[in-house]
Design an enzyme around this catalytic site. Structure first.
Site, PDB file in Angstrom:
ATOM      1  N   LEU A 127      58.675   6.905  -7.434  1.00  0.00           N
ATOM      2  CA  LEU A 127      58.378   7.598  -6.179  1.00  0.00           C
ATOM      3  C   LEU A 127      57.792   6.648  -5.150  1.00  0.00           C
ATOM      4  O   LEU A 127      57.866   6.871  -3.958  1.00  0.00           O
ATOM      5  CB  LEU A 127      57.377   8.726  -6.430  1.00  0.00           C
ATOM      6  CG  LEU A 127      57.864   9.895  -7.296  1.00  0.00           C
ATOM      7  CD1 LEU A 127      56.679  10.736  -7.730  1.00  0.00           C
ATOM      8  CD2 LEU A 127      58.856  10.745  -6.521  1.00  0.00           C
ATOM      9  N   PRO A 153      53.168   1.351  -9.910  1.00  0.00           N
ATOM     10  CA  PRO A 153      54.189   2.299  -9.477  1.00  0.00           C
ATOM     11  C   PRO A 153      53.889   3.733  -9.914  1.00  0.00           C
ATOM     12  O   PRO A 153      53.149   3.952 -10.872  1.00  0.00           O
ATOM     13  CB  PRO A 153      55.442   1.786 -10.194  1.00  0.00           C
ATOM     14  CG  PRO A 153      54.932   1.055 -11.388  1.00  0.00           C
ATOM     15  CD  PRO A 153      53.588   0.506 -11.024  1.00  0.00           C
ATOM     16  N   ASP A 165      39.157   5.858   0.915  1.00  0.00           N
ATOM     17  CA  ASP A 165      40.487   5.379   1.271  1.00  0.00           C
ATOM     18  C   ASP A 165      41.368   6.525   1.747  1.00  0.00           C
ATOM     19  O   ASP A 165      42.489   6.706   1.282  1.00  0.00           O
ATOM     20  CB  ASP A 165      41.125   4.648   0.086  1.00  0.00           C
ATOM     21  CG  ASP A 165      42.284   3.754   0.531  1.00  0.00           C
ATOM     22  OD1 ASP A 165      42.365   3.463   1.747  1.00  0.00           O
ATOM     23  OD2 ASP A 165      43.095   3.357  -0.310  1.00  0.00           O
TER      24      ASP A 165
END
Ligand SMILES: *[C@@H]1O[C@H](CO)[C@@H](O)[C@H](O)[C@H]1NC(C)=O
Ligand SMILES: *[C@@H]1O[C@H](CO)[C@@H](O)[C@H](O)[C@H]1NC(C)=O
Ligand SMILES: *[C@@H]1O[C@H](CO)[C@@H](O)[C@H](O)[C@H]1NC(C)=O
Length: 840
Positions: free
Chosen positions: A527, A534, A646
């Site tokens: 994705l 990943p 974040d």
């Protein structure tokens, strides 16, 4: 002797004189101005002031009116908290407030007619000094009988439309006497209006708002010690300091206060029946808002047994087994007569009763049961008992009059023997409502479920049984070995708080299972690439879609972030946070398993010229609100205090209904109770453009850092432009800087993405941008907290402070600060640079 005596006299004379002078000075300095005695009066040119100078009693006129009213206000007469003669204004400026010779506080007009009086009868009639009144530091005007020293009347027990801290919203179980708050007639007319507010339903007390005193208008639902069960939009944050108390004389009362003495609030009932709170900090009004109401909030919109859901169309529906009482009205959207039970869906206990009456026995007894409806508004007219949850159910089942029950640990067992009215389905909050249904309805649903299953159930079940046993044994063994391997990993991390986290409740996935689910981590299933590896899409055997985040072995520094994420997110559950289903720590692999989000992340829509159209303003606003609620949960509502550090568009995932879910907690920091609000870190991690200056430059982070990132995100959502896209041009400003420029040019509306430009939404869009700018202000302390942001977003704020200087960096400035420090760059999935600065 004579000499001695003379000296004594002189001494006492001196003493008395000194005392007299001292007392006079003392009186002049302190207590004279907050007291009215029988020898004083207040006319047009005078006020009396509370000792702390916050409150004044005097005359005021509302806007556009020459009527004069005796009133108490906070700071200025635009903050009226109490009015004496609201229904008998003085028509010219010759009114007087005084203590009448009968001892009452009175308001008189120019012709010395009493227009208002406290109407008390004093027992002593010794002409002078019957009573005196004082304006206290909390804004209460208190009348004292000077002969007995007792308080005989006070303004807090005779309120107008407003409640301030320590004022009571009270009612008495035995006498039925209650304190009523009455709205103004209009914003310019303080006479008694159409709406009243009072404490009702004392079995489980809640606040009711009435129209013309008799028609219920809306209700908050019972107070449960933390929230009003029927008003989940009223945030716990601003309900802080609410209490429900009981006096021995049968009086129940709600009060509110602020922990911080620099804070003050005026809660009032507006002329149009809304609840408004004006909040003050250090004597400055920093936010005023009204509690949001939707159609379903109005009492009994869908009538008895009608279920109101503002997100569905039409908003009203009947429960299963019920039908509209009057189909014609119902189809014309007049829902007030509600629903009735269908003949064929009659409750078994009712049928039995009827059968017994007709002496027709021998019918099979099949007991009624309950169907649960989650997140419901507690219907009106709850009965209450102290039974526990189980007993609550059995008691209800045993009594045929009992139509439904619900349980709340503070309120206890609630059950209903009257028609259920004022039901609403909330997206969150509320209670689980258990509705009594006939046996037939219980079977109908389980039959429906069975139909989906194959007929081979017995065989399959046998196989499953054996496999399950094997799996269980395997999992237990796995858990045991995993514990052995996990503990060292946790100990490796420096952050002390992590060691104490337990991961026991988190399910473990087998490596094989995840490999199969993701087609051996095939590239086609990928994705994207997250901060440390990943992410793959996968299908579990049962068809459930998952997202698997695999820590890449190459990243090296990702392990700590990985464990951090596991620890943080396994503790959290909120509709705006992505849900962790489990993890896998096996064969040197670390993987996180998440619920799968079909719509990927926000940036995939927002910054794609074709996809952007999908996000109209309603959807965007829903996303903004959802993100804010998610952050609020992290900062305030979860058991831990968490700073995400974040927040950015690529970390906001979207579910199939475009609801936002915050993800990627690899950098989150947990604060524990008692810790400082601000922390310093040697490693600055996060994403440039979303980082506030104090963090990027000095490594200081706090809740306000997330607020800053949220502000940037909000501006991105409204403008449809990446904050970083601006860096491509030399000399140009960041999105924040650009927005600030437009704001100062009085042209902020042009920041809006043309795709969502619509005059209908202009107000709402402008307000959002305004809030965004407040969030990105340079001074940390000027930025609102996320709870204030949520309030600003969801309520009809009537007053927002103007934003001060915002924080943004020119490209050059960013460069210089970057080059002055050793920097390490790693790429994240959307070309936004993740920059890590080594500590200085
Ligand atoms: C005081 O009594 C008079 C006469 O009974 C009445 O009209 C008035 O409303 C009362 N005032 C208050 C404040 O109760
Ligand atoms: C809706 O129905 C009720 C009950 O029949 C009736 O009293 C009321 O006037 C109707 N309201 C409207 C707006 O038609
Ligand atoms: C059912 O409950 C109601 C309300 O508590 C009570 O008045 C009634 O007597 C009960 N009926 C039976 C049969 O226990």
């Amino acid at each position: 002797m004579g000499f001695l005596s003379h000296q004594t006299h002189t001494n006492s004379f001196l003493f008395i004189t000194t005392l007299f002078i001292f007392c006079s000075i003392h009186l002049c300095l302190s207590s004279v101005n907050d007291i009215i005695t029988s020898t004083m009066f207040i006319n047009e040119n005078h006020t009396i002031t509370s000792n702390n100078t916050n409150f004044k009693l005097g005359f005021f006129s509302p806007p556009n009116s020459t009527n004069r009213y005796a009133a108490i206000w906070y700071l200025s007469d635009s903050n009226i908290i109490w009015i004496a003669n609201r229904d008998q204004p003085v028509k010219n400026s010759s009114g007087v407030i005084k203590i009448h010779k009968d001892g009452n506080i009175v308001v008189m007009d120019g012709r010395k007619h009493i227009v208002w009086s406290t109407n008390l009868t004093f027992s002593t009639k010794n002409v002078t000094n019957i009573s005196s009144a004082q304006l206290q530091d909390n804004g209460n005007l208190v009348l004292t009988d000077d002969n007995t020293g007792e308080t005989v009347w006070d303004s807090f027990n005779h309120p107008a439309d407003a409640a301030v801290p320590t004022m009571k919203i009270a009612a008495n179980k035995f006498t039925g006497k209650k304190i009523e708050y009455v709205s103004w007639k209009s914003p310019t007319d303080p006479s008694s209006g159409d709406f009243t507010g009072s404490l009702e339903r004392l079995a489980a007390p809640e606040v009711f708002f009435w129209y013309k005193k008799t028609q219920p208008y809306w209700r908050t639902g019972p107070w449960n010690g933390r929230v009003f069960l029927g008003a989940p939009r009223m945030l716990t944050e601003y309900l802080y300091g609410w209490r429900l108390d009981h006096d021995p004389d049968g009086t129940d009362y709600l009060t509110y206060s602020f922990a911080n003495p620099a804070e003050f609030g005026i809660l009032s009932l507006t002329f149009d029946g809304k609840l408004r709170l004006a909040r003050f900090l250090n004597k400055k009004n920093y936010v005023t808002f009204e509690v949001f109401q939707n159609e379903c909030d109005f009492y009994g919109t869908c009538g008895p047994f009608g279920n109101c859901d503002p997100s569905s169309k039409p908003i009203c529906s009947c429960f299963e087994g019920f039908e509209p009482r009057n189909l014609e009205e119902w189809s014309k959207k007049n829902w007030t007569s509600g629903c009735v039970r269908k003949k064929e869906a009659q409750l078994q206990c009712v049928r039995l009763k009827n059968l017994n009456n007709n002496s027709n026995n021998g019918v099979e007894v099949q007991q009624d049961g309950f169907k649960v409806f989650n997140n419901m508004k507690v219907p009106d007219f709850a009965e209450r008992s102290d039974a526990n949850l189980d007993k609550c159910k059995t008691n209800c089942l045993a009594n045929c009059s009992c139509l439904a029950y619900a349980y709340d640990s503070y309120v206890g067992c609630m059950f209903w023997i009257r028609d259920l009215i004022d039901l609403q389905k909330f997206p969150y909050g509320g209670v689980d409502l258990f509705l009594r249904v006939p046996y037939s309805q219980l079977i109908a649903t389980s039959k429906g479920r069975r139909r989906n299953k194959p007929l081979m159930i017995p065989i399959v079940a046998g196989v499953i049984g054996i496999t399950a046993l094997a799996i269980c044994a395997y999992i237990m063994w796995q858990k045991w070995t995993a514990k052995q391997t996990r503990t060292p990993i946790l100990k490796k991390s420096n952050a002390g708080e992590q060691k104490q986290m337990k991961l026991d409740e988190l399910p473990l996935f087998e490596f094989e299972k995840l490999a199969t689910a993701t087609n051996n981590f095939h590239a086609e299933n990928m994705l994207g690439k997250g901060g440390f590896g990943p992410v793959y899409k996968g299908h579990l055997e049962d068809g459930q879609e998952i997202a698997v985040k695999r820590l890449s072995k190459a990243s090296g520094q990702g392990l700590e972030e990985f464990m951090n994420e596991v620890v943080v997110i396994s503790k959290l559950q909120h509709r705006n946070l992505v849900r962790l289903l489990g993890c896998c720590v096996e064969r040197d692999e670390q993987m996180l398993v998440y619920e799968f989000m079909p719509n990927k992340s926000l940036d995939a829509f927002l910054f794609d010229p074709r996809q952007r159209k999908v996000l109209d303003w309603k959807k965007r606003f829903n996303i903004i609100e959802g993100i804010a609620r998610g952050i609020l949960y992290l900062h305030r509502d979860s058991r831990l205090r968490i700073i995400h550090r974040d927040l950015k568009a690529s970390n906001i995932l979207l579910d199939d209904a475009m609801n936002p879910k915050i993800s990627d907690f690899g950098l989150a920091r947990i604060f524990r109770g008692g810790e400082d609000d601000e922390a310093n870190t040697k490693r600055v991690v996060g994403t440039y453009g979303y980082m506030p200056p104090e963090y990027a430059m000095e490594g200081l982070f706090s809740e306000k850092s997330d607020v800053y990132s949220f502000g940037v995100l909000l501006l991105e959502i409204v403008s449809g432009r990446r904050n970083t896209s601006f860096y491509n041009h030399q000399q140009s400003l960041s999105l924040v800087g650009y927005a600030w420029k437009l704001w100062n040019e009085n042209n902020i509306i042009s920041l809006t993405d043309p795709e969502i430009m619509d005059p209908c939404f202009e107000k709402s869009i402008l307000r959002c941008i305004h809030i965004g700018l407040l969030c990105v202000q340079e001074l940390t302390k000027e930025r609102p907290t996320i709870s204030t942001v949520v309030l600003m977003l969801i309520s009809e704020i009537t007053h927002l402070p103007p934003p001060g200087q915002v924080a943004f960096v020119h490209k050059q400035k960013l460069h210089s600060s970057e080059s002055s420090q050793k920097s390490h760059q790693s790429s994240s999935n959307n070309n936004v640079t993740l920059t890590e600065l080594e500590g200085r």
